[in-house]
Write a protein that holds these residues in place. Structure first.
Motif, PDB file in Angstrom:
ATOM      1  N   SER A  61      42.211  39.348  35.815  1.00  0.00           N
ATOM      2  CA  SER A  61      40.874  39.810  36.136  1.00  0.00           C
ATOM      3  C   SER A  61      39.895  38.721  35.697  1.00  0.00           C
ATOM      4  O   SER A  61      40.009  38.204  34.580  1.00  0.00           O
ATOM      5  N   ILE A  62      38.973  38.369  36.598  1.00  0.00           N
ATOM      6  CA  ILE A  62      37.909  37.422  36.252  1.00  0.00           C
ATOM      7  C   ILE A  62      36.592  38.127  36.568  1.00  0.00           C
ATOM      8  O   ILE A  62      36.103  38.076  37.697  1.00  0.00           O
ATOM      9  N   ALA A  63      36.064  38.823  35.578  1.00  0.00           N
ATOM     10  CA  ALA A  63      34.865  39.629  35.788  1.00  0.00           C
ATOM     11  C   ALA A  63      33.594  38.793  35.857  1.00  0.00           C
ATOM     12  O   ALA A  63      32.649  39.147  36.559  1.00  0.00           O
ATOM     13  N   ASP A  64      33.552  37.686  35.139  1.00  0.00           N
ATOM     14  CA  ASP A  64      32.356  36.846  35.075  1.00  0.00           C
ATOM     15  C   ASP A  64      32.322  35.905  36.282  1.00  0.00           C
ATOM     16  O   ASP A  64      33.203  35.054  36.424  1.00  0.00           O
ATOM     17  N   PRO A  65      31.327  36.035  37.171  1.00  0.00           N
ATOM     18  CA  PRO A  65      31.262  35.158  38.348  1.00  0.00           C
ATOM     19  C   PRO A  65      31.244  33.674  38.002  1.00  0.00           C
ATOM     20  O   PRO A  65      31.733  32.851  38.771  1.00  0.00           O
ATOM     21  N   ARG A  66      30.707  33.328  36.829  1.00  0.00           N
ATOM     22  CA  ARG A  66      30.682  31.916  36.433  1.00  0.00           C
ATOM     23  C   ARG A  66      32.089  31.403  36.144  1.00  0.00           C
ATOM     24  O   ARG A  66      32.380  30.234  36.366  1.00  0.00           O
ATOM     25  N   ARG A  67      32.948  32.275  35.652  1.00  0.00           N
ATOM     26  CA  ARG A  67      34.336  31.869  35.405  1.00  0.00           C
ATOM     27  C   ARG A  67      35.146  31.878  36.691  1.00  0.00           C
ATOM     28  O   ARG A  67      36.102  31.117  36.824  1.00  0.00           O
ATOM     29  N   MET A  68      34.761  32.717  37.651  1.00  0.00           N
ATOM     30  CA  MET A  68      35.450  32.730  38.949  1.00  0.00           C
ATOM     31  C   MET A  68      35.112  31.469  39.734  1.00  0.00           C
ATOM     32  O   MET A  68      35.978  30.831  40.301  1.00  0.00           O
ATOM     33  N   GLY A  69      33.821  31.109  39.781  1.00  0.00           N
ATOM     34  CA  GLY A  69      33.400  29.932  40.543  1.00  0.00           C
ATOM     35  C   GLY A  69      32.795  30.315  41.879  1.00  0.00           C
ATOM     36  O   GLY A  69      32.659  31.491  42.215  1.00  0.00           O
ATOM     37  N   ASP A  70      32.441  29.307  42.636  1.00  0.00           N
ATOM     38  CA  ASP A  70      31.774  29.464  43.930  1.00  0.00           C
ATOM     39  C   ASP A  70      32.725  28.988  45.023  1.00  0.00           C
ATOM     40  O   ASP A  70      32.994  27.787  45.128  1.00  0.00           O
ATOM     41  N   LEU A  71      33.243  29.905  45.832  1.00  0.00           N
ATOM     42  CA  LEU A  71      34.243  29.551  46.844  1.00  0.00           C
ATOM     43  C   LEU A  71      33.701  28.531  47.836  1.00  0.00           C
ATOM     44  O   LEU A  71      34.299  27.479  48.058  1.00  0.00           O
TER      45      LEU A  71
END
Length: 197
Positions: A61-71
């Motif tokens: 799970s990657i709840a923080d959008p900053r940790r997910m990144g920008d596709l």
């Protein structure tokens, strides 16, 4: 590319492949490998002995959008941060648009992709269940009507937005579709309702 799917619990959510060199799937903020999805989908759509099946998928799970990144920024090479940035740094988007096809050998990169997912996400056992009373299927906290879950299955069978390279599916996708076909549960071919999520 992940596409928009209608959940009964969270409205429209993104689901799908997001990099052609891996068979990792994204469901909103959850990540899990496509072979686990295929195994779970087969078990949930073909319940044995009339029971309501339950299983789980190993994932993150990657709840923080900053940790997910920008596709889209990661694809373009202008926003290489978070999990998606690290993934596209390792395997950049192909320069030749004709090469933009989901690779059926993406599972070969699993160890490297899992290492990146573990660096940015929290490990999670994602429960999956079929609720026969409501006619819904659950993946983690996300609930889908059977017809929408079948669209997700058909999306994976198709190879997502770009399709499988040369129409070649990985063995686990072929096995899922063969089992569903034999039971008369094969979903109709996938047709995108909307573009990338």
């Amino acid at each position: 590319m992940p596409l928009a799917f209608r959940s009964a619990s969270h409205g429209t959510v993104a689901f799908g492949f997001f990099h052609i060199e891996t068979d990792l799937l994204l469901l909103d903020r959850l990540l899990f490998f496509a072979d686990d999805f295929c195994r779970a989908a087969t078990a949930l759509r073909l319940p044995a002995g009339g029971s309501a099946p339950r299983t789980s998928l190993a994932g993150w799970s990657i709840a923080d959008p900053r940790r997910m990144g920008d596709l889209h920024g990661s694809i373009a090479g202008r926003a290489r941060w978070g999990f998606l940035g690290a993934l596209y740094e390792r395997w950049p988007f192909p320069r030749d648009p004709a090469a933009f096809r989901q690779q059926p050998e993406g599972f070969r990169n699993r160890a490297a992709v899992a290492e990146l997912a573990a660096r940015f996400g929290e490990p999670r056992a994602i429960p999956a269940a079929f609720d026969a009373t409501r006619g819904t299927l659950e993946l983690g906290e996300y609930v889908f009507e059977t017809t929408e879950f079948d669209r997700m299955i058909a999306y994976v069978d198709r190879g997502g937005w770009p399709r499988w390279r040369d129409g070649v599916r990985p063995p686990y996708v072929a096995a899922m579709m063969s089992a569903l076909r034999a039971a008369g549960c094969e979903p109709p071919p996938f047709e995108p309702a909307e573009g990338p999520a």
